[in-house]
Every structure is written in C-alpha cells, then in structure tokens.
Design a protein around this motif. Structure first.
Motif, short mmCIF file in Angstrom:
data_model
loop_
_atom_site.label_atom_id
_atom_site.label_comp_id
_atom_site.label_asym_id
_atom_site.label_seq_id
_atom_site.Cartn_x
_atom_site.Cartn_y
_atom_site.Cartn_z
N LEU A 133 0.95 -1.13 -0.06
CA LEU A 133 -0.14 0.12 -0.13
C LEU A 133 0.77 1.11 -0.03
N GLU A 134 0.46 2.35 -0.56
CA GLU A 134 0.98 3.49 -0.56
C GLU A 134 0.50 4.62 0.12
N TRP A 135 1.25 5.39 0.96
CA TRP A 135 0.66 6.18 1.87
C TRP A 135 1.78 7.61 1.77
N PHE A 136 1.25 8.65 2.37
CA PHE A 136 2.15 9.98 2.21
C PHE A 136 3.10 10.22 3.42
N HIS A 137 4.02 10.75 3.64
CA HIS A 137 4.70 11.01 4.86
C HIS A 137 4.16 11.90 5.75
N MET A 138 3.42 13.15 5.15
CA MET A 138 2.88 13.92 6.11
C MET A 138 1.75 14.72 5.11
N GLY A 139 0.63 15.22 5.71
CA GLY A 139 -0.37 15.79 4.70
C GLY A 139 -1.08 16.66 5.62
N PHE A 140 -2.06 17.41 5.03
CA PHE A 140 -3.20 18.10 5.75
C PHE A 140 -4.35 18.12 4.79
#
Length: 137
Positions: free
Chosen positions: A69-76
């Motif tokens: 699965l792919e996910w982001f390091h940080m976000g808002f």
C-alpha cells in the motif's frame, strides 16, 4: 483490499480554488503548503475524495497481509472551519512538543487545529521534521 485514499490527478491549485471557500482556511493552507514543501522537499499531491494534500510517499504492508500500500509521509486536509494535519508517527509520544504547540486537539497521527494563529509554528515544524522520517511500522 486497496486503500480508498490514493493519489489523484487534481492539482493543488485547482483544489484550493474550487474546494476551499473560507478565506482564512485558504491562507492557512497556503502557509502549510509552503512549510510542508520546505520540510519534506516533496511536491504536494491531492489524495483521495476527502482531499488530503500529501507530501512524499512510502510503501508498506498491513500486518498479516501481502499487498503493498502507498501512503504519504505527511499531509493536511482543510475542512469547513478547521484543518487536520496528518503526521507519520504517534504524536502522543511527544507530549513535550504538544504541550508547547498551542491550541489543538490530537489523535495518534493527527493534529486538529482551528487556525495557524492558535499554534506555535516552530513547534509544528519540529513535529513535521519528525514525521518526515517516521514510519508507523
């Protein structure tokens, strides 16, 4: 089962123009965009139907599963009257920083703020730097 929240083709500029009507939220998001780009050195991308602005990405596997699965390091994610900040680690382990942050609520990997003026940006930057290298697994 794949994640519902995945990268989209929507540009951040289009998202800001079309989806954020609250001017204060829009201004805070522009500041966050600059700050998170600076910390992450990554291009921001719009993720999912709930419109999260994510920076960087990594691949992981859920416990007991084989699918990557792919996910982001940080976000808002801007909401109607607040902003949710997503961090890549259990921020409740950093009570020392959270106590200095200012007015906020938090979950394990999320900060909820009403406006940037309520928090200390230098402390937020420290949390973002931790998120840049952290992984949940």
């Amino acid at each position: 089962m794949p994640l519902v929240t995945q990268k989209t083709d929507l540009t951040v500029a289009d998202f800001f123009a079309k989806k954020i009507s609250n001017q204060r939220i829009k201004e805070d998001c522009e500041t966050l965009l600059t700050l998170k780009q600076e910390v992450s050195a990554c291009k921001p991308l719009v993720w999912g139907n709930y419109f999260i602005i994510g920076f960087g990405s990594y691949t992981y596997q859920r416990k007991g599963q084989k699918e990557n699965l792919e996910w982001f390091h940080m976000g808002f994610a801007p909401r109607s009257n607040k902003i949710t900040l997503y961090l890549g680690f259990d921020i409740t382990t950093r009570l020392d920083l959270l106590e200095k942050l200012g007015k906020h609520k938090c979950g394990k990997g999320c900060l909820y703020i009403n406006k940037l003026a309520d928090i200390e940006i230098t402390v937020l930057k420290e949390l973002l730097l931790l998120s840049k290298t952290a992984r949940w697994h």
